[in-house]
Scaffold this active site. Structure first.
Site, mmCIF file in Angstrom:
data_model
loop_
_atom_site.group_PDB
_atom_site.id
_atom_site.type_symbol
_atom_site.label_atom_id
_atom_site.label_comp_id
_atom_site.label_asym_id
_atom_site.label_seq_id
_atom_site.Cartn_x
_atom_site.Cartn_y
_atom_site.Cartn_z
ATOM 1 N NE ARG A 136 -3.925 0.131 2.048
ATOM 2 C CZ ARG A 136 -4.126 -0.952 2.781
ATOM 3 N NH1 ARG A 136 -3.374 -1.185 3.832
ATOM 4 N NH2 ARG A 136 -5.069 -1.807 2.468
ATOM 5 C CB ALA A 137 4.071 2.106 1.632
#
Length: 682
Positions: free
Chosen positions: A276-277
């Site tokens: 997700r980062a």
């Protein structure tokens, strides 16, 4: 109607303003979490953002704000025909209060129509109202777990799925999630923090001039809100137009493979969890390029996107202080500062660092990519304690292994006790010495027997069973008065049938009784005397307490700590929701001296009495960590009546071939369970 405080009138807070504007340009970034001490204008800035958001077209009469160009095929008010009427309105700003009920958030059965007209109708909640707008949660760290779960589901899927009270409904719920919090009141769940695309720390100005300007503007606004807001209409209109322009440009911004590779290398070097980062950094970098009018993402865009999107994603333990890895991020970004693959200045404009005119505190239209506080080394509130002052904390879900040697001693007993396990090499037996905790583990669940009646909706958690507004249904009953929030449909129909009627009336309604879990006040009473340290056991004791602290964090408890040594007891940690402070106090806990066990129990009684007056609904759980010895003061059993009725657990730390069983005797007097330290692991 009083106009909101203008966005352009906010002094400073460049990080926060830029993050909010970027998420307004690209809602796919995932929202903003604002961390800061009280009185730093967090709520003011968020509410001011709503006035800048573009208006949206909605299907006329649709309670779910469907887009006429692409209506939701599963909309409960649909299906919408292609020629349905449209109306234009401002983007909604919906505030989710901490005390909201589950049915208010996701919606529920329309009881009035169900009972009056005999039809099953759905009454939408706050998630439906926030669709295509902003959902603002003030004090998001205090939000009950069951509401956090609802937000996580909606944020992940972009839809709300309601299955309750005989209603099965799905509807779109895509919104810009903005939360504010004060770290002193405790941390939110890591899963919720991870859902926020960007996390920004704010702090009050540390110079006299900007502080005076903040007060001057606030007083002017309170004296004449309309006149004050009118002075910033043009600046706010320019920002609103720039948001619309950047949104239109967003799809045409190119993300070169070189920058995408740079994002992946940064995330790998920073050791973030999951992917997700990477996605959030990429989306933020594209939004930054669109905001500055460029058609290609530059290295500077990636660098500044990483500073906003990554610092909160590397925490390895729930009790690690946020922001502690900021220096590590700077190192990673410096390592990635190699050859510049950015386009020449003629393609999409100069990089932001080439802007010769720095922005004024009140003008955000020419804000640089790099947030002010990042460049100045400020902006995030300082962490509670420096990492080198913290006991080593590493995630480990396994229990402590009890390997006994021929003497019956535990190998883990000497951790941090003056041998190889003690980083300082100091002997714990010496008065005033520090003992270092080892690797925390997953402890047994310590809970209060019986069920609390906390149907008022306070203190949802995961420790002890309680009657609540959410949980599993165990039975039904006639409504007790007040608003009916959960109807037991089968029993309501059954009551009408027993009366011989085919339609339920108000007198037939049965309310569902649910059993969930509650959070407690966990008060630790820790023996820090020489009787504990003499056998070099304090390192193991600290490890156990650290494990219990982490367990209390995960179960959303409030925690406090009393230590006793010498001739008195001290409340080293007032009951608080900030478990990080508990870790700091534990690290500073010194040992040695005599053992005033009675003083520790008396201090615990005083603390619990004061907390009961502040909040009678939160049930306490007393955890006494001792070997039972008392070498100073009166007999500890003489003060036990002060703790009558308080649920307690005694963690017996006595070890060795000769055992007196004093901790077990204390547990009997307290009517508490007694757990040997070696068997505390789950």
């Amino acid at each position: 109607m009083t106009p909101p405080y203008p966005f352009s009138a906010v002094v400073g807070l460049a990080d926060l303003r830029l993050a909010l504007l970027l998420t307004a340009v690209s809602p796919a970034i995932g929202g903003v979490l604002v961390r800061g001490e009280k009185g730093t204008a967090k709520s003011t800035v968020v509410r001011a953002l709503a006035a800048l958001l573009p208006e949206v077209d909605v299907v006329a009469g649709c309670r779910f704000a469907c887009d006429p160009a692409a209506p939701d095929p599963e909309c409960p008010d649909g299906p919408h025909t292609p020629g349905a009427g449209t109306q234009r309105r401002r983007s909604a700003l919906v505030e989710l209060p901490v005390g909201a009920t589950e049915d208010r958030v996701v919606g529920t059965l329309d009881l009035q129509r169900a009972l009056g007209d005999g039809v099953k109708a759905y009454e939408p909640g706050l998630l439906a109202a926030a669709h295509r707008g902003v959902l603002y949660v003030d004090e998001v760290n205090l939000l009950p777990d069951h509401l956090v779960d609802l937000l996580l589901d909606a944020a992940a899927m972009g839809r709300a799925h309601v299955e309750r009270d005989g209603v099965s409904v799905k509807h779109a719920a895509r919104f810009l999630l903005v939360g504010t919090m004060n770290p002193e009141e405790g941390e939110p769940r890591p899963q919720l923090v991870d859902r926020f695309g960007l996390v920004v720390g704010v702090a009050a100005p540390q110079e006299a001039a900007p502080r005076a300007e903040v007060v001057r503007r606030r007083l002017a606004y309170e004296a004449d809100p309309s006149s004050f807001a009118g002075r910033y209409v043009a600046e706010d209109a320019a920002l609103a137009a720039r948001i619309v322009s950047a949104r239109a440009r967003l799809g045409a911004v190119a993300l070169p493979d070189a920058q995408l590779d740079r994002i992946a290398r940064i995330c790998l070097a920073y050791r973030v969890d999951g992917l997700r980062a990477d996605i959030v950094v990429a989306r933020t970098a594209v939004a930054l390029a669109a905001w500055h009018g460029r058609s290609v993402v530059t290295k500077a865009d990636v660098r500044d996107a990483a500073r906003l999107a990554l610092p909160h994603r590397r925490r390895r333990d729930p009790l690690d202080p946020p922001g502690a890895d900021r220096d590590r991020l700077e190192e990673v970004l410096e390592q990635e500062a190699g050859p510049d693959e950015d386009p020449p200045p003629g393609d999409g404009g100069p990089p932001p660092d080439d802007d010769p005119v720095p922005p004024s505190p009140t003008d955000i239209s020419d804000m640089p990519d790099s947030p002010e506080s990042e460049r100045a080394g400020a902006g995030d509130p300082p962490p509670p304690v420096a990492p080198e002052q913290r006991p080593p904390v590493e995630p480990n879900d396994g229990p402590v292994t009890d390997k006994s040697d021929s003497r019956g001693e535990s190998d883990t007993a000497d951790v941090g006790a003056g041998d190889a396990g003690d980083p300082s090499g100091a002997s714990v037996g010496a008065p005033g010495q520090l003992a270092f905790a080892g690797v925390p583990y997953k402890p047994k669940l310590l809970s209060i027997a019986g069920r609390a009646n906390r149907e008022a909706g306070a203190h949802a958690g995961r420790r002890s069973p309680a009657l609540s507004r959410h949980g599993r249904v165990v039975r039904s009953r006639a409504p007790l008065g007040g608003k009916l929030t959960s109807i037991h449909v089968p029993d309501t129909i059954r009551a009408a049938a027993l009366r011989g009627s085919s339609r339920a009336e108000a007198r037939d309604v049965r309310e569902a009784v649910k059993v969930g879990r509650e959070a407690n006040l966990v008060l630790f009473v820790v023996d820090a005397s020489g009787s504990m340290a003499a056998r070099q056991r304090m390192g193991v004791v600290k490890t156990a307490i650290l494990s219990l602290l982490r367990d209390a964090y995960q179960r959303r408890d409030k925690v406090g700590m009393v230590s006793f040594r010498g001739h008195d007891a001290t409340l080293v940690l007032e009951p608080t929701a900030s478990h990080e402070v508990g870790v700091v106090r534990l690290a500073e806990l010194r040992t040695g001296g005599r053992t005033p066990l009675a003083a520790g129990l008396r201090q615990a009684a005083r603390t619990l009495h004061g907390e009961r007056r502040r909040d009678a609904r939160r049930r306490p759980l007393l955890v006494v960590v001792t070997d039972g010895r008392s070498t100073s003061g009166p007999d500890p059993l003489s003060v036990v009546p002060l703790l009558h009725g308080v649920p307690a657990v005694v963690v017996d730390c006595e070890q060795g071939p000769i055992r007196l069983g004093l901790a077990r005797r204390l547990a009997g007097a307290l009517d508490a369970s007694c757990i040997p330290l070696a068997s505390l692991g789950a």
